[in-house]
Design an enzyme around this catalytic site. Structure first.
Site, PDB file in Angstrom:
ATOM      1  N   HIS A  70      43.408  45.844  38.815  1.00 23.22           N
ATOM      2  CA  HIS A  70      43.537  46.620  40.055  1.00 23.22           C
ATOM      3  C   HIS A  70      44.746  46.172  40.839  1.00 23.22           C
ATOM      4  CE1 HIS A  70      41.957  43.603  43.012  1.00 23.22           C
ATOM      5  NE2 HIS A  70      41.246  43.179  41.987  1.00 23.22           N
ATOM      6  N   ASP A 187      45.271  38.161  43.032  1.00 24.31           N
ATOM      7  CA  ASP A 187      44.115  39.012  42.758  1.00 24.31           C
ATOM      8  C   ASP A 187      44.423  40.399  43.295  1.00 24.31           C
ATOM      9  OD1 ASP A 187      41.601  40.211  42.620  1.00 24.31           O
ATOM     10  OD2 ASP A 187      40.724  38.969  44.202  1.00 24.31           O
ATOM     11  N   GLU A 221      39.280  48.675  43.891  1.00 23.69           N
ATOM     12  CA  GLU A 221      38.410  47.602  43.414  1.00 23.69           C
ATOM     13  C   GLU A 221      37.929  46.721  44.558  1.00 23.69           C
ATOM     14  OE1 GLU A 221      37.106  43.733  41.810  1.00 23.69           O
ATOM     15  OE2 GLU A 221      38.673  44.136  43.260  1.00 23.69           O
ATOM     16  N   HIS A 322      41.164  35.054  47.637  1.00 21.72           N
ATOM     17  CA  HIS A 322      41.122  35.762  48.921  1.00 21.72           C
ATOM     18  C   HIS A 322      41.816  34.989  50.027  1.00 21.72           C
ATOM     19  CE1 HIS A 322      37.857  39.052  48.214  1.00 21.72           C
ATOM     20  NE2 HIS A 322      38.682  38.925  47.187  1.00 21.72           N
TER      21      HIS A 322
END
Length: 344
Positions: A70, A187, A221, A322
């Site tokens: 993603h 990510d 996502e 994150h």
């Protein structure tokens, strides 16, 4: 070895390019436009899905596997323009107020203007605020200070900023001489770049794939429904390529490829996990198998939407997910090698 280095360099170049394009969930058109052009340059025929993702067939015949990464990231939106001209945020995805404090950001208006700002705790001066250290960091206690001469709600609205304007954090991407890759949003832009690298390898080396292989670059996502649609009918297996978790209680480091055996939704398909681990062992690939306690993937989303397929998850080890994340060239190389070993 020299040949492999070429593809790692390509992946890192693409990762830097992708990370430089702001793309929180719901604001991904520019990054998918870039990806479409890159796939075409590699000799493929990408198709944009109705949701805005990218689907491309890269080769092979027979039962199909859908590899997924993603390109949407965490981010924020303006939830309120305060009377003093500062902005209250609402998060997009799992953005955490604790680790965006003092981060530079960009604010996008609907008519295409871009303004800069900084995320700060309300009343952020330690010489003034005696409770600075005690203050809990939440999206009610941090705010965006615009780098513009504004002191009222009306001043801000005159710039074109309104509720719903996207707020994008500076990724601060850096690749060190020792091979570490540091940035927000590895990510999952790092894995997106790895899929591009695999597509380039397949084309350049005329790699014979054991099955038909699709790549699906999803764009929702981080909010849970990236791969809930646009799965081709002949797909029998789903393979998410996303960040591998690194932390206490897990074996993976940020220099390995991670094979997830179970995440927050439950175990991955036994046959897929077994096949991935065997491919890693047979090809002497540095891997770790782990359980991710708080995690969900595009493969999970597809199954939740009713797709009848086996599913698996791999990815380069990424530390501090994150937040300001870190991986390494070794993890990129191991992930690329596992894709080749498993799909060829």
């Amino acid at each position: 070895m020299k040949k492999e280095k070429k593809y790692i360099e390509y992946i890192l170049k693409q990762a830097e390019a992708l990370l430089a394009i702001d793309s929180p969930s719901g604001f991904t058109e520019k990054v998918t436009d870039y990806l479409c052009e890159e796939y075409k340059r590699l000799g493929y025929k990408p198709v944009k899905t109705k949701k805005g993702g990218i689907l491309v067939e890269i080769g092979g015949k027979g039962n199909a596997v859908l590899t997924m990464a993603h390109v949407d990231t965490l981010g924020g939106m303006v939830a309120e323009i305060k009377s003093n001209g500062r902005l209250r945020l609402t998060k997009v995805g799992g953005l955490n107020a604790n680790n965006i404090e003092t981060e530079n950001c960009r604010i996008y208006t609907l008519d295409g203007k871009v303004y800069e700002g900084t995320v700060q705790l309300t009343d952020a001066s330690i010489h003034v605020n005696g409770d600075y250290q005690k203050s809990e960091r939440t999206f009610d206690s941090v705010e965006v200070l615009l780098d513009e001469k504004v002191s009222s709600k009306e001043d801000v609205k005159a710039l074109g900023i309104e509720n719903g304007s996207f707020v994008c954090m500076d990724p601060r991407t850096r690749i060190t001489e020792s091979g570490y890759i540091k940035s927000r949003f590895l990510d999952d832009k790092l894995s997106t770049a790895i899929l591009l690298g695999f597509a380039k390898y397949v084309k350049d080396e005329d790699l014979k794939l054991s099955r038909k292989v699709y790549q699906h670059i999803t764009v929702f996502e981080e909010v849970g429904h990236g791969a809930c649609a646009s799965v081709p009918e002949d797909v029998e297996e789903l393979l998410s390529v996303d960040m591998g978790c690194v932390g206490e209680g897990l074996e993976c480091t940020d220099r390995q490829v991670s094979i997830c055996v179970k995440d927050g939704h439950g175990p991955y398909h036994y046959d897929v996990v077994k096949g991935l681990i065997q491919a890693a062992k047979d090809n002497h690939i540095d891997y770790a198998a782990d359980v991710y306690p708080y995690y969900g993937s595009d493969a999970d989303a597809a199954l939740s939407a009713g797709i009848d397929a086996r599913h698996g998850l791999i990815g380069p080890g990424v530390y501090a997910s994150h937040g300001y994340e870190r991986s390494h060239k070794d993890a990129v190389a191991a992930t690329l090698e596992l894709l080749k070993a498993y799909l060829a």
